[in-house]
Design an enzyme around this catalytic site. Structure first.
Site: not given
Ligand code: NAI
Length: 462
Positions: A50, A59, A122, A183, A439
């Protein structure tokens, strides 16, 4: 940090964790918090796929892609920026800076806790021992959390122009023609990045639609958006051969003319990483994965497994959650199992996809009758300002709670938190419809969808 191979010594712990990726380090952190004596074994770097090769660096690439797209579209809002030029070397430096800062923070966190970090390969010796070199780490409990590795296809030989996501992160320049093989999540994310960087991209997917695990409406919206971005898609066709020559790659696709590319990205899934010595345990498997119950217990008493090594969604946050559950179970608490159906998912392509719970098809299969609402972002002020298309789709069991939320549109993944609360808390639309949404935010779209599902649409025809 201590090193393996330091002369046959033995150490005793409450828990020995094999693998310091999302599941492993989260478990070690929580276990140490609960007063357990913990060893964390890692041959590479704490943070795993990650942090070092997956979520975070990719990202960062997607953010660079978004910046390029924003620059390209700037004249639409009256700001002239000229044609963006992508320097992949500097993108990589920015990306690595992000990873390095997070890595420094994470290692600082782990080493500040009473956790013995043991660096080295390990190997499971028995149900209570992990060996690192000739050092024996004895644990009342073991957690196997070695993660996953990229899969390829039998006829694919990786090379300079045929790479997996790992190789794609090491590219020195933007390839002109890219064929993405698969995909699914990785395929559409990288297709999106390469397209934004200026490549001509074609995705080949064996199934009839992109991101086939998602709701069908989501796949359709993504395919529409990709078509508008001129990303080529060959759907319902398998790749049968990939041949690299000196200056290009030929991709043979069943029933079609071959494709030619400067780069082929193989994104056909990830599979569990090997656990050295696992055969000594005789642990029950589920295919290539280690079988576990809801608390991460394997068939061998005292041995747990978590993260990509166990069946189900391969997501970092699921790994964190499973690691925490394992630590709490060992400490004698009563944690709630992690249920995949309630794990939020975000696919960071443009447009972004967020989802949690059941697709409409899965809900129909389970409940028979369902109600759905699709609130189009055309009616959402902030989405119009950002110039994005998409929708929020809610799925409820007829007369019952919301069981699925599906989001499509730029930045819509950021709405996944509220979406998950709705599904996790089995919210009824009638109960959540009165909640206020500021809003103008994209978040309002969720509120509008709930209003519509409760039978009182405000800014939609319902
Ligand atoms: P995937 O399983 O999502 O997609 C692989 C795709 O390749 C499938 O749609 C499959 O039908 C297709 N395929 C397989 N063989 C083929 C062939 N011969 N020709 C054409 N198509 C073929 O796997 P992916 O995208 O590699 O991702 C791996 C894992 O990593 C996933 O579990 C994913 O959830 C996780 N991941 C999650 C991210 C996120 O949450 N944003 C980002 C990246 C990865």
């Amino acid at each position: 940090m201590s090193r393996g191979g330091s002369g046959g010594e033995e150490s005793a712990y409450d828990l020995v964790v094999l693998g310091a990726g999302s599941a492993g380090y989260a478990c070690a952190l929580r276990a140490s918090q609960l007063g357990l004596r913990v060893a964390l074994v890692e041959r590479d770097k704490i943070g795993g796929t990650c942090l070092h090769r997956g979520c975070i660096p990719t990202k960062a690439m997607l953010h660079a892609a978004e910046v390029a797209d924003t620059a390209r579209a700037a004249s639409h809002v009256g700001v002239d920026l000229g044609t963006p030029r992508v320097d992949l070397g500097r993108v990589a430096a920015y990306r690595q800076g992000v990873v390095d800062r997070l890595y420094a923070g994470l290692t600082g966190l782990v080493t500040s806790r009473p956790i013995d970090v043991v660096t080295g390969e390990g190997r499971v010796v028995d149900a209570g021992t992990i060996a690192v070199g000739d050092r024996m780490l004895r644990g009342r409990h073991l957690l196997l959390a070695t993660g996953s590795v990229v899969k390829t296809l039998p006829f694919v030989t990786l090379g300079r122009r045929v790479v997996t996501s790992d190789g794609a992160l090491a590219l020195k320049g933007v390839p002109e023609r890219v064929v993405v093989l698969g995909g699914g999540v990785i395929g559409v994310e990288f297709a999106s990045v390469f397209c934004s960087f200026g490549s001509q991209v074609t995705i080949v997917e064996a199934l009839p639609r992109l991101v086939a695990a998602e709701d069908e409406a989501v796949s359709k919206a993504l395919q529409r958006a990709f078509r508008q971005r001129r990303i080529g898609m060959v759907l319902g066709a398998s790749v049968t051969a990939v041949t690299e020559s000196a200056d290009e790659v030929e991709v043979a696709v069943e029933g079609r003319e071959s494709l030619r590319a400067d780069l082929v990205l193989v994104a056909v899934g990830r599979g569990p990483a090997p656990v050295p010595g696992i055969e000594t345990l005789g642990v029950a498997m589920a295919g290539a994965h280690v079988a576990v119950d809801g608390l991460g217990r394997t068939s061998v008493p005292g041995v747990y497994a978590a993260g990509d090594l166990v069946p189900g969604l391969q997501l970092a946050h699921r790994g964190f959650a499973q690691g925490i559950v394992v630590a709490e179970d060992i400490a004698g608490l009563t944690p709630a199992p992690v249920v995949d159906e309630r794990v939020p998912r975000v696919t960071y392509c443009d447009p972004e996809i967020g989802s949690v719970g059941l697709t409409e098809a899965a809900a129909r299969e389970r409940y028979g009758e369902v109600e759905t609402v699709e609130y189009n972002l055309a009616g959402n002020g902030k989405s119009q300002i950002l110039g994005t298309k998409g929708f929020v789709k809610l799925v409820r069991a007829a007369g019952g709670p919301i069981v699925g939320v599906h989001l499509v549109g730029a930045r819509m993944g950021e709405q996944i938190g509220e979406a998950q609360l709705l599904v996790d808390w089995e919210a009824f639309p009638e109960d959540v419809a009165p909640l206020l949404h500021a809003h103008p935010t994209q978040n309002e779209a969720l509120g509008e969808a709930a209003l519509a599902l409760a039978g009182k649409p405000l800014h939609s025809h319902g």
